[in-house]
Write a protein that holds these residues in place. Structure first.
Motif, PDB file in Angstrom:
ATOM      1  N   UNK A  68       0.854  -1.182   0.000  1.00 35.05           N
ATOM      2  CA  UNK A  68       0.000   0.000   0.000  1.00 35.05           C
ATOM      3  C   UNK A  68       0.888   1.230   0.000  1.00 35.05           C
ATOM      4  N   UNK A  69       0.579   2.169  -0.886  1.00 29.02           N
ATOM      5  CA  UNK A  69       1.343   3.399  -0.931  1.00 29.02           C
ATOM      6  C   UNK A  69       0.906   4.281  -2.081  1.00 29.02           C
ATOM      7  N   UNK A  70       1.626   5.375  -2.240  1.00 32.24           N
ATOM      8  CA  UNK A  70       1.350   6.294  -3.335  1.00 32.24           C
ATOM      9  C   UNK A  70       2.166   5.879  -4.555  1.00 32.24           C
ATOM     10  N   UNK A  71       1.688   6.218  -5.741  1.00 27.68           N
ATOM     11  CA  UNK A  71       2.381   5.900  -6.989  1.00 27.68           C
ATOM     12  C   UNK A  71       3.653   6.737  -7.100  1.00 27.68           C
ATOM     13  N   UNK A  72       3.531   8.016  -6.799  1.00 31.24           N
ATOM     14  CA  UNK A  72       4.665   8.933  -6.922  1.00 31.24           C
ATOM     15  C   UNK A  72       4.233  10.351  -6.632  1.00 31.24           C
ATOM     16  N   UNK A 127      -6.518  -0.544  -7.204  1.00 34.90           N
ATOM     17  CA  UNK A 127      -5.124  -0.987  -7.301  1.00 34.90           C
ATOM     18  C   UNK A 127      -4.337  -0.080  -8.253  1.00 34.90           C
ATOM     19  N   UNK A 128      -3.153   0.346  -7.808  1.00 38.36           N
ATOM     20  CA  UNK A 128      -2.249   1.067  -8.703  1.00 38.36           C
ATOM     21  C   UNK A 128      -1.776   0.141  -9.810  1.00 38.36           C
ATOM     22  N   UNK A 129      -1.622   0.681 -11.005  1.00 38.81           N
ATOM     23  CA  UNK A 129      -0.898   0.043 -12.088  1.00 38.81           C
ATOM     24  C   UNK A 129       0.358   0.886 -12.316  1.00 38.81           C
ATOM     25  N   UNK A 130       1.371   0.336 -12.962  1.00 39.45           N
ATOM     26  CA  UNK A 130       2.641   1.054 -13.092  1.00 39.45           C
ATOM     27  C   UNK A 130       2.680   2.025 -14.270  1.00 39.45           C
ATOM     28  N   UNK A 131       1.678   2.025 -15.104  1.00 40.33           N
ATOM     29  CA  UNK A 131       1.673   2.882 -16.283  1.00 40.33           C
ATOM     30  C   UNK A 131       1.230   4.297 -15.932  1.00 40.33           C
ATOM     31  N   UNK A 132       2.106   5.256 -16.198  1.00 36.68           N
ATOM     32  CA  UNK A 132       1.797   6.665 -15.955  1.00 36.68           C
ATOM     33  C   UNK A 132       0.880   7.186 -17.056  1.00 36.68           C
ATOM     34  N   UNK A 133      -0.121   7.956 -16.678  1.00 37.24           N
ATOM     35  CA  UNK A 133      -1.007   8.593 -17.648  1.00 37.24           C
ATOM     36  C   UNK A 133      -0.492   9.984 -18.004  1.00 37.24           C
ATOM     37  N   UNK A 134      -0.066  10.723 -16.983  1.00 35.56           N
ATOM     38  CA  UNK A 134       0.460  12.078 -17.180  1.00 35.56           C
ATOM     39  C   UNK A 134       1.339  12.415 -15.978  1.00 35.56           C
ATOM     40  N   UNK A 155       0.534  14.127 -13.681  1.00 35.92           N
ATOM     41  CA  UNK A 155      -0.348  14.286 -12.533  1.00 35.92           C
ATOM     42  C   UNK A 155      -1.091  13.016 -12.140  1.00 35.92           C
ATOM     43  N   UNK A 156      -1.187  12.048 -13.058  1.00 38.15           N
ATOM     44  CA  UNK A 156      -1.977  10.859 -12.751  1.00 38.15           C
ATOM     45  C   UNK A 156      -1.365   9.601 -13.354  1.00 38.15           C
ATOM     46  N   UNK A 157      -1.805   8.469 -12.817  1.00 36.34           N
ATOM     47  CA  UNK A 157      -1.379   7.154 -13.290  1.00 36.34           C
ATOM     48  C   UNK A 157      -2.620   6.265 -13.361  1.00 36.34           C
ATOM     49  N   UNK A 158      -2.508   5.176 -14.103  1.00 36.63           N
ATOM     50  CA  UNK A 158      -3.639   4.261 -14.231  1.00 36.63           C
ATOM     51  C   UNK A 158      -3.844   3.462 -12.952  1.00 36.63           C
ATOM     52  N   UNK A 159      -5.098   3.115 -12.697  1.00 37.43           N
ATOM     53  CA  UNK A 159      -5.458   2.238 -11.595  1.00 37.43           C
ATOM     54  C   UNK A 159      -6.584   1.339 -12.066  1.00 37.43           C
ATOM     55  N   UNK A 160      -6.833   0.266 -11.314  1.00 36.29           N
ATOM     56  CA  UNK A 160      -7.883  -0.678 -11.699  1.00 36.29           C
ATOM     57  C   UNK A 160      -8.698  -1.078 -10.481  1.00 36.29           C
ATOM     58  N   UNK A 200      -5.966   8.472 -12.064  1.00 36.26           N
ATOM     59  CA  UNK A 200      -6.232   9.382 -10.963  1.00 36.26           C
ATOM     60  C   UNK A 200      -4.898   9.886 -10.437  1.00 36.26           C
ATOM     61  N   UNK A 201      -4.947  10.853  -9.550  1.00 39.69           N
ATOM     62  CA  UNK A 201      -3.732  11.492  -9.054  1.00 39.69           C
ATOM     63  C   UNK A 201      -2.754  10.475  -8.453  1.00 39.69           C
ATOM     64  N   UNK A 202      -1.471  10.726  -8.689  1.00 44.97           N
ATOM     65  CA  UNK A 202      -0.422   9.802  -8.267  1.00 44.97           C
ATOM     66  C   UNK A 202      -0.221   9.747  -6.763  1.00 44.97           C
ATOM     67  N   UNK A 203      -0.568  10.822  -6.064  1.00 49.51           N
ATOM     68  CA  UNK A 203      -0.237  10.849  -4.640  1.00 49.51           C
ATOM     69  C   UNK A 203      -1.355  10.302  -3.751  1.00 49.51           C
ATOM     70  N   UNK A 204      -2.348   9.638  -4.331  1.00 53.79           N
ATOM     71  CA  UNK A 204      -3.347   8.922  -3.539  1.00 53.79           C
ATOM     72  C   UNK A 204      -2.787   7.549  -3.168  1.00 53.79           C
ATOM     73  N   UNK A 205      -3.046   7.127  -1.947  1.00 55.12           N
ATOM     74  CA  UNK A 205      -2.591   5.823  -1.496  1.00 55.12           C
ATOM     75  C   UNK A 205      -3.529   4.740  -2.026  1.00 55.12           C
ATOM     76  N   UNK A 206      -2.949   3.729  -2.653  1.00 56.48           N
ATOM     77  CA  UNK A 206      -3.716   2.619  -3.212  1.00 56.48           C
ATOM     78  C   UNK A 206      -2.974   1.301  -2.966  1.00 56.48           C
TER      79      UNK A 206
END
Length: 158
Positions: free
Chosen positions: A47-51, A117-124, A126-131, A141-147
């Motif tokens: 569990x953590x933030x993407x970046x 769930x975070x996925x490792x693919x960055x969208x922008x 400001x955000x990355x993919x999640x599922x 959604x935003x990268x700094x949300x914990x997932x």
């Protein structure tokens, strides 16, 4: 980084989907960068933030190569990526997330439905993919949300 013993698998030694392989459950066969591979889902939950919000990580934009994305994330300081690499695993890419959802729908693996769930693919930047593994929703959604992250391994099939 902790090394697991198995670095590849012979095609003849592949178990049935959902059965043990390389410290996890064998999900499916797939092609990545011109090589047939075996996708393995680990039981670990991270569990953590993407970046960092607003930070573009150019090496984390692959829709298919979760290992390359995860390495780029770790180099940029992502704690959750470092944790996945310490397991000799990676955060699933956009493609690998879709393969996990298909395996869940087939009853091959179990994935939590109460967390995104975070996925490792960055969208922008400001955000990355999640599922969402309850219904298979894929979004960004935003990268700094914990997932949650369920790490995977990808083994070359010999």
């Amino acid at each position: 980084m902790t090394q697991h013993a198995q670095q590849s698998v012979a095609a003849a030694d592949l178990p049935e989907r959902g059965q043990p392989l390389a410290g996890g459950a064998f999900v499916t066969r797939y092609w990545l960068n011109g090589e047939e591979r075996a996708l393995v889902l680990l039981d670990n939950e991270l569990i953590g933030t993407w970046g960092k919000y607003g930070e573009d990580i150019s090496g984390a934009k692959s829709l298919s190569d979760g290992a390359a994305n995860t390495r780029a994330m770790a180099e940029a300081g992502s704690d959750i990526a470092v944790k996945a690499l310490e397991l000799d695993a990676h955060i699933p890419s956009y493609l690998e997330g879709a393969l996990l959802m298909a395996a869940k729908a087939d009853g091959v693996v179990t994935l939590r439905e109460d967390r995104w769930h975070h996925l490792s693919t960055q969208f922008s930047a400001y955000s990355a993919y999640f599922m969402d593994f309850e219904a298979g929703w894929l979004g960004d959604f935003v990268k700094d949300d914990e997932r949650l992250v369920r790490p995977v391994r990808s083994l070359p099939i010999q």
